[in-house]
Design a protein around this motif. Structure first.
Motif, PDB file in Angstrom:
ATOM      1  N   GLY A 148      22.382  12.605 -35.466  1.00 53.01           N
ATOM      2  CA  GLY A 148      22.931  13.174 -36.897  1.00 53.01           C
ATOM      3  C   GLY A 148      21.489  14.917 -37.108  1.00 53.01           C
ATOM      4  N   SER A 161      26.609  19.904 -41.908  1.00 53.56           N
ATOM      5  CA  SER A 161      28.050  19.907 -42.103  1.00 53.56           C
ATOM      6  C   SER A 161      28.838  21.134 -41.204  1.00 53.56           C
ATOM      7  N   ALA A 201      41.778  18.512 -39.702  1.00 50.02           N
ATOM      8  CA  ALA A 201      40.485  19.071 -41.101  1.00 50.02           C
ATOM      9  C   ALA A 201      41.153  19.196 -42.424  1.00 50.02           C
ATOM     10  N   GLY A 258      38.958  15.256 -38.473  1.00 48.79           N
ATOM     11  CA  GLY A 258      37.642  15.601 -38.761  1.00 48.79           C
ATOM     12  C   GLY A 258      37.142  16.346 -37.756  1.00 48.79           C
ATOM     13  N   VAL A 259      36.730  17.536 -37.778  1.00 43.30           N
ATOM     14  CA  VAL A 259      35.272  17.874 -37.424  1.00 43.30           C
ATOM     15  C   VAL A 259      34.382  19.324 -37.882  1.00 43.30           C
ATOM     16  N   ILE A 280      29.866  15.544 -36.251  1.00 35.59           N
ATOM     17  CA  ILE A 280      30.085  15.200 -35.562  1.00 35.59           C
ATOM     18  C   ILE A 280      31.434  15.727 -34.794  1.00 35.59           C
ATOM     19  N   GLY A 281      32.578  15.485 -35.615  1.00 37.17           N
ATOM     20  CA  GLY A 281      33.802  15.928 -34.403  1.00 37.17           C
ATOM     21  C   GLY A 281      33.130  17.375 -33.970  1.00 37.17           C
ATOM     22  N   ILE A 302      29.399   6.938 -48.012  1.00 36.57           N
ATOM     23  CA  ILE A 302      28.518   5.790 -47.205  1.00 36.57           C
ATOM     24  C   ILE A 302      28.142   4.663 -47.814  1.00 36.57           C
ATOM     25  N   ASP A 344      25.528  16.156 -47.077  1.00 38.54           N
ATOM     26  CA  ASP A 344      26.328  16.548 -47.644  1.00 38.54           C
ATOM     27  C   ASP A 344      27.123  15.504 -48.848  1.00 38.54           C
ATOM     28  N   VAL A 363      29.653  13.992 -50.384  1.00 33.31           N
ATOM     29  CA  VAL A 363      30.857  13.650 -49.947  1.00 33.31           C
ATOM     30  C   VAL A 363      30.523  12.372 -49.231  1.00 33.31           C
ATOM     31  N   MET A 364      30.227  12.443 -47.944  1.00 32.54           N
ATOM     32  CA  MET A 364      30.285  11.193 -47.062  1.00 32.54           C
ATOM     33  C   MET A 364      28.819  10.878 -47.518  1.00 32.54           C
ATOM     34  N   GLY A 424      32.311   6.605 -37.989  1.00 31.23           N
ATOM     35  CA  GLY A 424      31.655   6.387 -39.729  1.00 31.23           C
ATOM     36  C   GLY A 424      31.047   5.648 -39.563  1.00 31.23           C
ATOM     37  N   CYS A 449      36.678  11.360 -37.849  1.00 29.25           N
ATOM     38  CA  CYS A 449      35.553  12.011 -37.877  1.00 29.25           C
ATOM     39  C   CYS A 449      35.218  12.753 -38.853  1.00 29.25           C
ATOM     40  N   ALA A 450      36.276  11.374 -40.088  1.00 25.41           N
ATOM     41  CA  ALA A 450      36.355  12.116 -42.060  1.00 25.41           C
ATOM     42  C   ALA A 450      35.190  11.627 -42.389  1.00 25.41           C
TER      43      ALA A 450
HETATM   44  P1  NAP Z   1      31.289  16.986 -42.053  1.00 27.98           P
HETATM   45  O1  NAP Z   1      30.486  17.882 -41.116  1.00 27.98           O
HETATM   46  O2  NAP Z   1      30.995  16.920 -43.739  1.00 27.98           O
HETATM   47  O3  NAP Z   1      32.632  17.620 -42.140  1.00 27.98           O
HETATM   48  C1  NAP Z   1      33.406  16.709 -42.804  1.00 27.98           C
HETATM   49  C2  NAP Z   1      35.269  16.772 -41.984  1.00 27.98           C
HETATM   50  O4  NAP Z   1      35.566  15.756 -42.183  1.00 27.98           O
HETATM   51  C3  NAP Z   1      35.813  18.043 -42.289  1.00 27.98           C
HETATM   52  O5  NAP Z   1      36.189  19.021 -40.811  1.00 27.98           O
HETATM   53  C4  NAP Z   1      36.565  17.811 -43.519  1.00 27.98           C
HETATM   54  O6  NAP Z   1      37.744  18.963 -43.198  1.00 27.98           O
HETATM   55  C5  NAP Z   1      37.663  16.607 -42.784  1.00 27.98           C
HETATM   56  N1  NAP Z   1      37.854  16.011 -44.029  1.00 27.98           N
HETATM   57  C6  NAP Z   1      38.855  14.777 -43.467  1.00 27.98           C
HETATM   58  N2  NAP Z   1      39.297  14.754 -44.520  1.00 27.98           N
HETATM   59  C7  NAP Z   1      38.647  14.570 -45.678  1.00 27.98           C
HETATM   60  C8  NAP Z   1      37.663  14.321 -47.197  1.00 27.98           C
HETATM   61  N3  NAP Z   1      39.058  13.733 -47.961  1.00 27.98           N
HETATM   62  N4  NAP Z   1      37.148  14.710 -47.849  1.00 27.98           N
HETATM   63  C9  NAP Z   1      36.135  15.117 -46.997  1.00 27.98           C
HETATM   64  N5  NAP Z   1      36.358  15.985 -45.721  1.00 27.98           N
HETATM   65  C10 NAP Z   1      36.913  14.973 -45.214  1.00 27.98           C
HETATM   66  O7  NAP Z   1      30.577  15.466 -41.840  1.00 27.98           O
HETATM   67  P2  NAP Z   1      30.241  15.100 -40.755  1.00 27.98           P
HETATM   68  O8  NAP Z   1      28.937  14.824 -40.954  1.00 27.98           O
HETATM   69  O9  NAP Z   1      30.945  15.586 -38.833  1.00 27.98           O
HETATM   70  O10 NAP Z   1      29.898  13.145 -40.400  1.00 27.98           O
HETATM   71  C11 NAP Z   1      32.227  13.253 -40.933  1.00 27.98           C
HETATM   72  C12 NAP Z   1      31.612  11.664 -39.945  1.00 27.98           C
HETATM   73  O11 NAP Z   1      30.508  11.185 -38.921  1.00 27.98           O
HETATM   74  C13 NAP Z   1      31.379  10.222 -41.181  1.00 27.98           C
HETATM   75  O12 NAP Z   1      32.071   9.311 -42.022  1.00 27.98           O
HETATM   76  C14 NAP Z   1      30.493   9.974 -41.364  1.00 27.98           C
HETATM   77  O13 NAP Z   1      29.439   9.037 -41.953  1.00 27.98           O
HETATM   78  C15 NAP Z   1      29.842   9.817 -40.061  1.00 27.98           C
HETATM   79  N6  NAP Z   1      28.532  10.260 -39.451  1.00 27.98           N
HETATM   80  C16 NAP Z   1      27.501  11.395 -39.661  1.00 27.98           C
HETATM   81  C17 NAP Z   1      26.435  11.478 -39.706  1.00 27.98           C
HETATM   82  C18 NAP Z   1      25.388  12.819 -39.628  1.00 27.98           C
HETATM   83  O14 NAP Z   1      24.343  12.077 -39.515  1.00 27.98           O
HETATM   84  N7  NAP Z   1      26.138  13.666 -40.217  1.00 27.98           N
HETATM   85  C19 NAP Z   1      25.917  10.335 -38.166  1.00 27.98           C
HETATM   86  C20 NAP Z   1      26.457   9.579 -37.298  1.00 27.98           C
HETATM   87  C21 NAP Z   1      28.214   9.416 -38.122  1.00 27.98           C
HETATM   88  P3  NAP Z   1      37.033  20.435 -44.235  1.00 27.98           P
HETATM   89  O15 NAP Z   1      36.379  20.838 -43.686  1.00 27.98           O
HETATM   90  O16 NAP Z   1      38.664  21.547 -43.821  1.00 27.98           O
HETATM   91  O17 NAP Z   1      36.857  19.536 -45.346  1.00 27.98           O
END
Ligand code: NAP
Length: 295
Positions: A129, A133, A39, A13-14, A17-18, A241, A234, A236-237, A101, A74-75
């Motif tokens: 965060g 995304s 990803a 996951g990139v 966060i990633g 949650i 996002d 899905v995220m 997560g 990081c997904a």
């Molecule tokens: P994001 O920007 O939406 O990125 C998600 C990444 O996961 C993408 O690279 C995606 O690949 C990949 N992925 C792999 N399997 C997936 C699936 N089945 N469905 C959707 N995506 C999938 O997410 P993020 O904000 O970095 O969050 C990642 C994690 O960090 C989550 O667990 C979240 O709870 C946690 N987190 C988030 C925050 C925040 O504020 N955003 C803060 C702290 C923790 P593709 O791009 O190829 O779809």
């Protein structure tokens, strides 16, 4: 420069966060000697290569983790069980499996049983965060001065926990250990409930008759505007949650609804003191956040 903490860091996951972790690892050089990124889609991996934030990209999660001494999920949390099942047989003995997560009991429930005996499982959550995304959203300052909570299950190897704590310190975070169920209750009130309220209030405004809806957009005062920023996150995220912190979120929502009812009663009966008291309490909380540089 200090020795890299890890020889090979694999990020599954990139997004925001990633890609922030990858950028920091790139910039500092002392997180990992090599960064491998996975990803769901090739499009994201192509973008990662263009951005130059990984040494290697892999569309196959199993290949991503081969030879990695640190693997970070990081997904979205709803994808963790499937990802863990796919990578588990390929994890290197002695490796550390960690995650970012936003819910912790569900991650321990979904991933814990799949972790091989010789692998150290150290769940964590950086409390940082934005509403953006994807791999372009990340930046190296994201975790600066923010908390990273580490929630190791009892009996986890102390050296492995210390390495993950050090990783987050090198990312700029302040680190604290927490019980997973305490984590989920705290996050339910400080993050998950506010998001639920933001999504709901935007829906309520959007349900208004057409002409009022236009006015909502035209005259959006700062209060509503701030909600729309949070609600831009996002889908899905946040779906994942909410579904993975069900109990704590419902408990906090119940408390909130009771307090909102009490406020409604004060408004109905003209209880000025009650209203003033609540607003003053809000101001005090805001002031203390500013003093702690968490605003
Ligand atoms: P994001 O920007 O939406 O990125 C998600 C990444 O996961 C993408 O690279 C995606 O690949 C990949 N992925 C792999 N399997 C997936 C699936 N089945 N469905 C959707 N995506 C999938 O997410 P993020 O904000 O970095 O969050 C990642 C994690 O960090 C989550 O667990 C979240 O709870 C946690 N987190 C988030 C925050 C925040 O504020 N955003 C803060 C702290 C923790 P593709 O791009 O190829 O779809």
């Amino acid at each position: 420069m200090a020795e890299p903490l890890f020889r090979r860091l694999a990020l599954l996951g990139v997004g925001l966060i990633g890609s922030s972790v990858a950028r920091i690892a790139r910039q500092r050089g002392d997180l990992a000697a090599e960064i491998v990124v996975n990803a769901r889609t090739q499009k994201t991996l192509d973008r990662v290569l263009e951005l130059g934030i990984a040494d290697r990209v892999e569309i196959d999660p199993a290949k991503t983790v081969e030879g990695a001494d640190c693997v970070m999920l990081c997904a979205p949390v709803g994808a963790f069980a499937d990802l863990a099942a796919r990578i588990a047989p390929h994890l290197m003995p002695g490796a550390i499996l960690t995650d970012v997560g936003s819910t912790k009991q569900s991650v321990i429930r979904d991933v814990g049983p799949l972790v091989p005996e010789a692998v150290h499982f150290v769940p964590a959550h950086p409390i940082a965060g934005t509403e953006h995304s994807g791999p372009d959203a990340g930046f190296t300052e994201l975790f600066q001065g923010r908390w990273a909570l580490v929630t190791p299950p009892p009996g986890t190897d102390e050296a492995a926990v210390a390495k993950i704590e050090e990783l987050w310190r090198r990312c700029g975070s302040m680190v604290e250990r927490m019980e997973p169920n305490h984590h989920d209750r705290v996050l339910a009130i400080v993050s998950h409930l506010p998001h639920l309220i933001a999504f709901t209030i935007c829906g309520t405004a959007d349900d208004l008759a057409d002409e009022s809806r236009q006015e909502v957009v035209n005259f959006a005062a700062s209060g509503f505007r701030d909600f729309t920023r949070i609600a831009a996150s996002d889908p899905v995220m946040w779906r994942d949650i909410f579904l993975n912190n069900r109990e704590a979120l419902l408990e906090m929502l119940q408390r909130f609804m009771e307090d909102a009812q009490a406020m409604a009663r004060a408004v109905r009966w003209g209880d000025a003191n009650y209203i003033e008291d609540k607003v003053e309490r809000g101001r005090r909380i805001r002031r203390s956040l500013i003093e702690r540089k968490q605003a």
